[in-house]
Scaffold this motif. Structure first.
Motif, short mmCIF file in Angstrom:
data_model
loop_
_atom_site.label_atom_id
_atom_site.label_comp_id
_atom_site.label_asym_id
_atom_site.label_seq_id
_atom_site.Cartn_x
_atom_site.Cartn_y
_atom_site.Cartn_z
N HIS A 205 17.39 31.39 -11.64
CA HIS A 205 18.35 30.39 -11.58
C HIS A 205 17.92 28.92 -11.91
CE1 HIS A 205 22.05 28.09 -10.32
NE2 HIS A 205 21.19 27.45 -9.61
N VAL A 206 18.54 28.06 -12.68
CA VAL A 206 18.17 26.89 -13.19
C VAL A 206 19.18 25.97 -13.13
CG1 VAL A 206 17.12 25.69 -15.26
CG2 VAL A 206 16.57 28.01 -14.98
N SER A 207 18.89 24.74 -12.19
CA SER A 207 20.23 23.94 -12.27
C SER A 207 19.40 22.68 -11.57
CB SER A 207 21.27 24.45 -11.33
OG SER A 207 21.02 24.43 -9.95
N ASN A 208 20.51 21.51 -11.24
CA ASN A 208 20.29 20.53 -10.48
C ASN A 208 20.66 20.55 -8.99
OD1 ASN A 208 22.96 20.32 -10.65
ND2 ASN A 208 23.25 18.76 -12.04
N PHE A 209 20.67 21.89 -8.51
CA PHE A 209 21.05 22.09 -7.16
C PHE A 209 22.14 21.31 -6.56
CE2 PHE A 209 17.77 25.07 -5.83
CZ PHE A 209 17.12 25.25 -6.78
N ARG A 210 23.34 20.97 -7.31
CA ARG A 210 24.43 20.50 -6.59
C ARG A 210 25.44 21.34 -5.97
NH1 ARG A 210 23.52 14.85 -7.58
NH2 ARG A 210 21.74 15.08 -8.62
N PRO A 211 26.27 20.82 -5.08
CA PRO A 211 27.06 21.94 -4.45
C PRO A 211 27.96 22.97 -5.30
CG PRO A 211 27.21 19.72 -3.26
CD PRO A 211 26.52 19.67 -4.32
N VAL A 212 28.25 22.51 -6.63
CA VAL A 212 28.99 23.09 -7.64
C VAL A 212 28.15 24.34 -8.14
CG1 VAL A 212 30.64 21.60 -8.29
CG2 VAL A 212 28.51 21.68 -9.74
N LYS A 213 27.04 24.32 -8.02
CA LYS A 213 26.20 25.55 -8.44
C LYS A 213 26.12 26.57 -7.60
CE LYS A 213 25.22 22.99 -12.10
NZ LYS A 213 25.43 23.39 -13.48
N ARG A 214 26.64 26.47 -6.22
CA ARG A 214 26.63 27.65 -5.35
C ARG A 214 25.34 28.17 -5.16
NH1 ARG A 214 32.33 28.74 -3.92
NH2 ARG A 214 31.62 30.36 -3.06
N ILE A 215 24.38 27.65 -4.81
CA ILE A 215 23.12 28.14 -4.43
C ILE A 215 22.86 29.21 -3.32
CG2 ILE A 215 20.49 27.57 -4.26
CD1 ILE A 215 21.82 25.89 -6.76
N GLN A 220 22.32 34.87 -2.02
CA GLN A 220 23.06 36.05 -1.43
C GLN A 220 23.10 37.25 -2.47
OE1 GLN A 220 26.56 36.27 0.72
NE2 GLN A 220 26.81 33.87 0.89
N ILE A 221 23.38 36.94 -3.86
CA ILE A 221 23.20 37.73 -4.99
C ILE A 221 21.80 38.60 -4.89
CG2 ILE A 221 23.71 38.17 -7.38
CD1 ILE A 221 25.33 35.89 -7.28
N LEU A 278 21.07 33.80 -13.22
CA LEU A 278 22.35 34.04 -12.15
C LEU A 278 22.94 32.66 -12.36
CD1 LEU A 278 20.73 35.40 -8.85
CD2 LEU A 278 21.99 36.63 -10.93
N LEU A 279 24.15 32.50 -12.63
CA LEU A 279 24.93 31.20 -12.82
C LEU A 279 26.45 31.49 -11.99
CD1 LEU A 279 24.89 28.32 -14.12
CD2 LEU A 279 25.91 29.42 -15.89
N PRO A 280 26.44 31.49 -10.69
CA PRO A 280 27.63 31.91 -9.92
C PRO A 280 28.48 30.52 -9.82
CG PRO A 280 26.00 31.75 -8.44
CD PRO A 280 25.16 31.16 -9.83
#
Ligand code: GMT
Length: 381
Positions: A205-215, A220-221, A278-280
């Motif tokens: 998983h690659v992101s800026n760890f904002r709430p919209v990314k649902r870390i 859980q996945i 993973l991009l949920p």
């Protein structure tokens, strides 16, 4: 042509797209001027057609915060005048589109050449999050209205923008792009050999760890997949949800299988070393990471949010479920990871789609055509 680009230079997909666009334009012989607060993080090697103009801010006790936006607008005006720019391209509506408008106003009547053309690219959260605030929405409307062309990175984002602003103005869809020479499958990835043991699958998983990314969903996945097969989760990036993610990993007893890799500039080899992305996300106007992952032959397990289905073809280059369906996403991941023939087919199709449909050359030519169209038409002011 002479093109000025302003973007958030240090993090996020909009900065990555703006920087890659600038690099590609420079390679095609255009003169590119980045007007930014910092050197863009993906700039890479020297190119004689690329110029960096860093914005200096003023501090004075009366000012509670340095007025960055005004300094940016002044710098834009300076660079437009000094280098006789044809186009100012704002990546992300706020503040860049509005600052570009201010810069053009500052230069009004000061030269015989036509006013600089303003192109604004909407990247997603500028519309889906910031414009939900009524006051920012009106500032953003001004920026869009005063732009000579507005583009958005997916059809879904165009629809959301039209609905939110009640506008029928022309918005061109120019999808994000990838350079298949930079993002490609790689045998014997060094990241994989350092961070995994033989027989383990890697979820990324690659992101800026904002709430919209649902870390939380990402973990859980992974937890569900991990119960069924030896596997690791690589988490790349940082942001406000990082501390919660660390706690969730410890609470779930997954510390030994989850690697927090922090911010990484060189992500291509991490994609190439993974089996699935993973991009949920809750919202995602496009999902540049999904495209980069596909270019590396790594299928995407994700949500149907926003523009993701325009990038990831359900069942062909990845598998998508409604936001929050972690059981379904985990089942899809296990299905792909246990059916070798299916995995190979999806991985190949992902690579092909990314390299053809979203190829950097094709999409940069679309931006170029927009600039050329504007510079042929009389000024709108
Ligand atoms: O994903 C983020 O939160 C970062 C954000 C940004 O502005 O840097 O990314 C947005 O722009 C990217 C490039 O166009 C898109 O690929 C992302 O989907 C979009 N993010 C969201 O819509 C949440």
């Amino acid at each position: 042509m002479k093109i000025g680009i302003s973007c958030y230079p240090t993090v996020g997909g909009s900065g990555a797209v703006a920087t890659e666009l600038g690099k590609a334009l420079a390679k095609r012989g255009h003169q590119v001027h980045f007007i930014v607060s910092d050197v863009p993080f993906r700039l890479g090697e020297f190119n004689q057609n690329i110029f960096i103009h860093e914005v200096d801010t003023v501090s004075y006790p009366v000012l509670r915060t340095p007025p960055y936006d005004f300094s940016l607008a002044a710098k834009m005006a300076d660079v437009v005048q000094q280098f006789e720019l044809d186009v100012l391209h704002a990546h992300y509506a706020l503040p860049f589109a509005v600052c570009a408008f201010l810069a053009r106003e500052m230069l009004r009547g000061q030269s015989n050449s036509p006013p600089v053309k303003i192109v604004t690219t909407l990247h997603g959260t500028d519309v889906t999050i910031l414009a939900q605030d009524r006051s920012l929405k009106e500032v953003m409307r001004l920026g869009m209205e005063q732009s000579d062309a507005v583009t958005a990175v997916s059809k879904n984002l165009i629809a959301e923008t039209r609905e939110l602003f009640g506008t029928t103005r022309e918005i061109d869809c120019v999808y994000n792009f990838v350079d298949p020479a930079q993002f490609h499958p790689e045998a014997g990835s060094s990241a994989r050999s350092c961070l995994t043991s033989a027989g383990e699958k890697v979820l990324l998983h690659v992101s800026n760890f904002r709430p919209v990314k649902r870390i939380n969903d990402v973990i859980q996945i992974f937890q569900r997949v991990h119960r069924q097969m030896p596997s690791r989760l690589w988490l790349v990036g940082e942001g406000p949800e990082l501390a919660n993610a660390r706690k969730q990993v410890v609470d779930s007893g997954l510390e030994k299988s989850v690697h927090f890799l922090g911010r990484q500039d060189e992500v291509a080899s991490l994609f190439a070393g993974a089996d699935l992305l993973l991009l949920p996300s809750e919202k995602e106007s496009f999902g540049l990471v999904a495209l980069e992952s596909m270019a590396c032959g790594v299928p995407v397990i994700g949500s149907t949010a926003g523009g993701i289905p325009e990038v990831v073809v359900q069942g062909e280059t990845g598998m998508l479920r409604p936001v929050g369906d972690v059981d379904g996403m985990a089942a899809d991941a296990v299905h792909l990871l246990t059916d070798e023939a299916l995995y190979r087919r999806v991985s190949l199709a992902a690579r092909r789609l990314a390299a053809e449909e979203f190829n950097v050359e094709r999409r940069v030519a679309e931006y170029e055509a927009i600039y050329q169209r504007l510079c042929r038409t009389p000024a709108s002011v």
